[in-house]
Design a protein around this motif. Structure first.
Motif, PDB file in Angstrom:
ATOM      1  N   LYS A   2       0.825  -1.204   0.000  1.00 36.79           N
ATOM      2  CA  LYS A   2       0.000   0.000   0.000  1.00 36.79           C
ATOM      3  C   LYS A   2       0.864   1.259   0.000  1.00 36.79           C
ATOM      4  CE  LYS A   2      -4.069  -2.013   2.098  1.00 36.79           C
ATOM      5  NZ  LYS A   2      -5.026  -1.938   3.177  1.00 36.79           N
ATOM      6  N   LYS A   3       2.011   1.202   0.680  1.00 38.85           N
ATOM      7  CA  LYS A   3       2.900   2.365   0.672  1.00 38.85           C
ATOM      8  C   LYS A   3       3.426   2.623  -0.733  1.00 38.85           C
ATOM      9  CE  LYS A   3       4.389   2.125   5.438  1.00 38.85           C
ATOM     10  NZ  LYS A   3       5.516   2.015   6.356  1.00 38.85           N
ATOM     11  N   CYS A   7       2.855   6.060  -2.892  1.00 37.64           N
ATOM     12  CA  CYS A   7       3.978   6.787  -3.505  1.00 37.64           C
ATOM     13  C   CYS A   7       3.792   6.914  -5.009  1.00 37.64           C
ATOM     14  CB  CYS A   7       5.289   6.081  -3.182  1.00 37.64           C
ATOM     15  SG  CYS A   7       5.771   6.228  -1.457  1.00 37.64           S
ATOM     16  N   LEU A   8       3.322   5.856  -5.642  1.00 37.21           N
ATOM     17  CA  LEU A   8       3.104   5.880  -7.087  1.00 37.21           C
ATOM     18  C   LEU A   8       2.022   6.887  -7.463  1.00 37.21           C
ATOM     19  CD1 LEU A   8       3.821   4.572  -9.820  1.00 37.21           C
ATOM     20  CD2 LEU A   8       1.968   2.972  -9.394  1.00 37.21           C
ATOM     21  N   ALA A  47      -7.419  16.276  -4.643  1.00 35.68           N
ATOM     22  CA  ALA A  47      -8.040  16.125  -3.324  1.00 35.68           C
ATOM     23  C   ALA A  47      -8.908  14.877  -3.266  1.00 35.68           C
ATOM     24  CB  ALA A  47      -8.868  17.367  -3.003  1.00 35.68           C
ATOM     25  N   VAL A  48      -9.702  14.657  -4.314  1.00 38.35           N
ATOM     26  CA  VAL A  48     -10.559  13.456  -4.333  1.00 38.35           C
ATOM     27  C   VAL A  48      -9.707  12.198  -4.363  1.00 38.35           C
ATOM     28  CG1 VAL A  48     -12.238  12.178  -5.720  1.00 38.35           C
ATOM     29  CG2 VAL A  48     -12.531  14.628  -5.354  1.00 38.35           C
ATOM     30  N   ALA A  49      -8.652  12.187  -5.159  1.00 40.94           N
ATOM     31  CA  ALA A  49      -7.770  11.018  -5.215  1.00 40.94           C
ATOM     32  C   ALA A  49      -7.080  10.803  -3.877  1.00 40.94           C
ATOM     33  CB  ALA A  49      -6.749  11.181  -6.333  1.00 40.94           C
ATOM     34  N   VAL A  53      -7.457   7.429  -1.631  1.00 42.79           N
ATOM     35  CA  VAL A  53      -6.291   6.629  -1.259  1.00 42.79           C
ATOM     36  C   VAL A  53      -6.161   6.548   0.255  1.00 42.79           C
ATOM     37  CG1 VAL A  53      -3.770   6.548  -1.322  1.00 42.79           C
ATOM     38  CG2 VAL A  53      -5.064   6.986  -3.408  1.00 42.79           C
ATOM     39  N   THR A  54      -6.348   7.671   0.935  1.00 46.42           N
ATOM     40  CA  THR A  54      -6.242   7.678   2.392  1.00 46.42           C
ATOM     41  C   THR A  54      -7.314   6.812   3.019  1.00 46.42           C
ATOM     42  OG1 THR A  54      -5.361   9.906   2.295  1.00 46.42           O
ATOM     43  CG2 THR A  54      -6.181   9.165   4.416  1.00 46.42           C
ATOM     44  N   ASN A  55      -8.533   6.880   2.508  1.00 51.20           N
ATOM     45  CA  ASN A  55      -9.617   6.060   3.047  1.00 51.20           C
ATOM     46  C   ASN A  55      -9.344   4.584   2.829  1.00 51.20           C
ATOM     47  OD1 ASN A  55     -12.037   5.417   4.236  1.00 51.20           O
ATOM     48  ND2 ASN A  55     -13.234   5.729   2.381  1.00 51.20           N
ATOM     49  N   ALA A  56      -8.800   4.226   1.690  1.00 51.59           N
ATOM     50  CA  ALA A  56      -8.495   2.816   1.424  1.00 51.59           C
ATOM     51  C   ALA A  56      -7.315   2.341   2.258  1.00 51.59           C
ATOM     52  CB  ALA A  56      -8.193   2.615  -0.056  1.00 51.59           C
TER      53      ALA A  56
END
Length: 103
Positions: A2-3, A7-8, A47-49, A53-56
């Motif tokens: 996930k990290k 980063c990607l 912001a949406v992305a 990503v943070t939620n996942a």
């Protein structure tokens, strides 16, 4: 894993912003045709992305609860031979047949 994904995605977003910002050549952010043509859209997409990503990434693991089955206690029984007047461990054979006795 996930990290690496974070980063990607961050790298792709930064590269996209850099290519959009330099689309006007040397005019910069405020010069030329009224500033940066992208407006607020790249920031909104970023912001949406970022939220997705943070939620996942930071979502707590799911907890599965299994039902707890409560069985009633089984009555304890013993084998009794009425002919001998003895229970099973004391006598091994009962010609008249065994009876189940709850105790």
């Amino acid at each position: 894993m996930k990290k690496l994904l974070i980063c990607l995605l961050t790298g792709v977003m930064l590269a996209g912003m850099a290519s959009s910002a330099s689309a006007h050549g040397g005019r910069g952010w405020y010069g030329g045709y009224g500033g940066w043509r992208g407006g607020w859209a790249p920031f909104a997409v970023g912001a949406v992305a970022g939220v997705a990503v943070t939620n996942a990434y930071y979502r707590p693991p799911r907890v599965y609860y299994t039902p707890q089955y409560v069985y009633p206690p089984q009555p304890q029984t013993a084998a009794y031979c009425p002919e001998n007047g003895l229970y099973y461990p004391q006598t091994q054979a009962c010609p008249s047949g065994w009876q189940r006795v709850a105790y």
